[in-house]
Design an enzyme around this catalytic site. Structure first.
Site: not given
Ligand code: AQP
Length: 342
Positions: A119, A202, A205
């Protein structure tokens, strides 16, 4: 029949960051599993806004996304009455225990965290100090409820290990047994949803391209357009999982289809072998709309009454605070802090 409550398998803590639009990855990889887990565990689910600000968030957007994440969880089937659904910043004990853990965790431990490296990118000097100590806050999120189980994806496994190390070191340093060592709850297959534009990344968001993800709030037309534009390859769909080697995008779309229909990859391959992508994409769109459509409609209904969402979250934070304050007091006593007069 007696009216006694069924024996629960333990206490779960999990959270989602309000960092943008909830997407299909969050649904299939997290929320849907939580809906299933609430039957057998005592569950605390939180919108982790303190984690979100470890990278810059527009204040108005953070506020909107906080309610939307709560609405998304409820619309997906999380029962906010039977469980505890709340916002992390409404329970000060998370940040307070995290400070203690900043003093327990070793720099060497944090230096090994791969998510910080990912990150923070090349310019680590410009990353926030919060991003660096994020795993200590995550340990506090879990341990301030003495949670016994944490549902984790691959990406969070290392952080859960750290939470266990922190719990063990705290107990050992202070000669107490305040914190249990939380166990991971491993998710089923097909839970890592990849970007629709690049099968190696992956679904996220924060991806600048909205075409990389299916948002839980997308309309039928949005979903159809995104699936139509999803990257594929010139082949047809394979007749075995081996036929997906080197075809990350095709594998991703098939995995999504399998997860949406609660089947294995093998089962959906048996259905779609030899299909053109155009035929498969039409089927995938229809399936995604059938699953997400009702959730989206319920999210819109909930979002139309933000005051009600706030009331639900306030009730959740009351329940969460009641547990967290007791555990924090126990931890503070172990550390040797003078008890607070109430
Ligand atoms: N692509 C994904 N596939 C499966 N699981 C996913 N999760 C996120 N993206 C995927 C799961 O969603 C939960 C919440 O995630 P988070 O919001 O705490 O943060 P993250 O994993 O960093 O999700 P994002 O969408 O990628 O957010 P940003 O872009 O802000 O970093 C977790 O259980 C995660 O595993």
């Amino acid at each position: 029949m007696s009216g006694s409550t069924p024996q629960l398998a333990g206490r779960i803590l999990s959270g989602i960051q309000p960092t943008g639009n909830l997407h299909l990855g969050n649904y299939l990889g997290a929320i849907r599993n939580w809906v299933a887990l609430q039957k057998s565990f005592e569950c605390l689910f939180c919108v982790v806004d303190l984690h979100a600000i470890t990278v810059w968030q527009e204040p108005k957007e953070l506020l909107r996304a906080t309610r939307e994440v709560a609405a998304g969880m409820i619309a997906s089937g999380i029962d906010p009455v039977a469980n505890t659904l709340f916002v992390q910043s409404h329970v000060p004990a998370h940040a307070e225990l995290a400070w203690v853990f900043n003093c327990v965790a070793r720099l060497g431990w944090l230096n090994r965290m791969t998510q910080f490296k990912d990150k923070a990118g090349k310019d680590k000097e410009k990353a926030s100090a919060g991003l660096y100590v994020y795993p200590n806050l995550m340990a506090a999120d879990i341990l301030v409820y003495k949670a016994t189980h944490v549902p984790v994806g691959e990406d969070q496994k290392q952080h859960l290990e750290l939470a266990r190390d922190i719990a063990a070191k705290f107990n050992n340093d202070y000669g107490v047994n305040v914190f249990p060592l939380p166990e991971p709850v491993i998710k089923g297959p097909g839970t890592r949803v990849m970007s629709l534009r690049d099968g190696a990344k992956k679904m996220s968001k924060s991806d600048p391209s909205d075409f990389s993800r299916i948002n839980m709030t997308d309309t039928q037309d949005d979903i159809a357009g995104k699936v139509r534009k999803a990257t594929t390859d010139p082949g047809t769909l394979p007749d075995s999982p081996q036929g997906l080697e080197g075809r990350a995008e095709a594998a991703n779309l098939l995995n999504i289809y399998a997860a949406l229909t609660d089947r294995t990859l093998e089962q959906v391959i048996a259905e779609t072998a030899g299909w053109q992508f155009s035929q498969f994409k039409a089927k995938l769109t229809e399936t995604a709309v059938a699953v997400l459509g009702p959730i989206n409609a319920e999210m819109q209904r909930l979002m139309a009454d933000p005051a009600e969402i706030d009331r639900v979250l306030a009730r959740g934070s009351e329940k969460a605070n009641a547990i967290a304050e007791t555990v924090l007091a126990e931890a503070y006593a172990a550390v040797g802090f003078l008890p607070r007069k109430r």
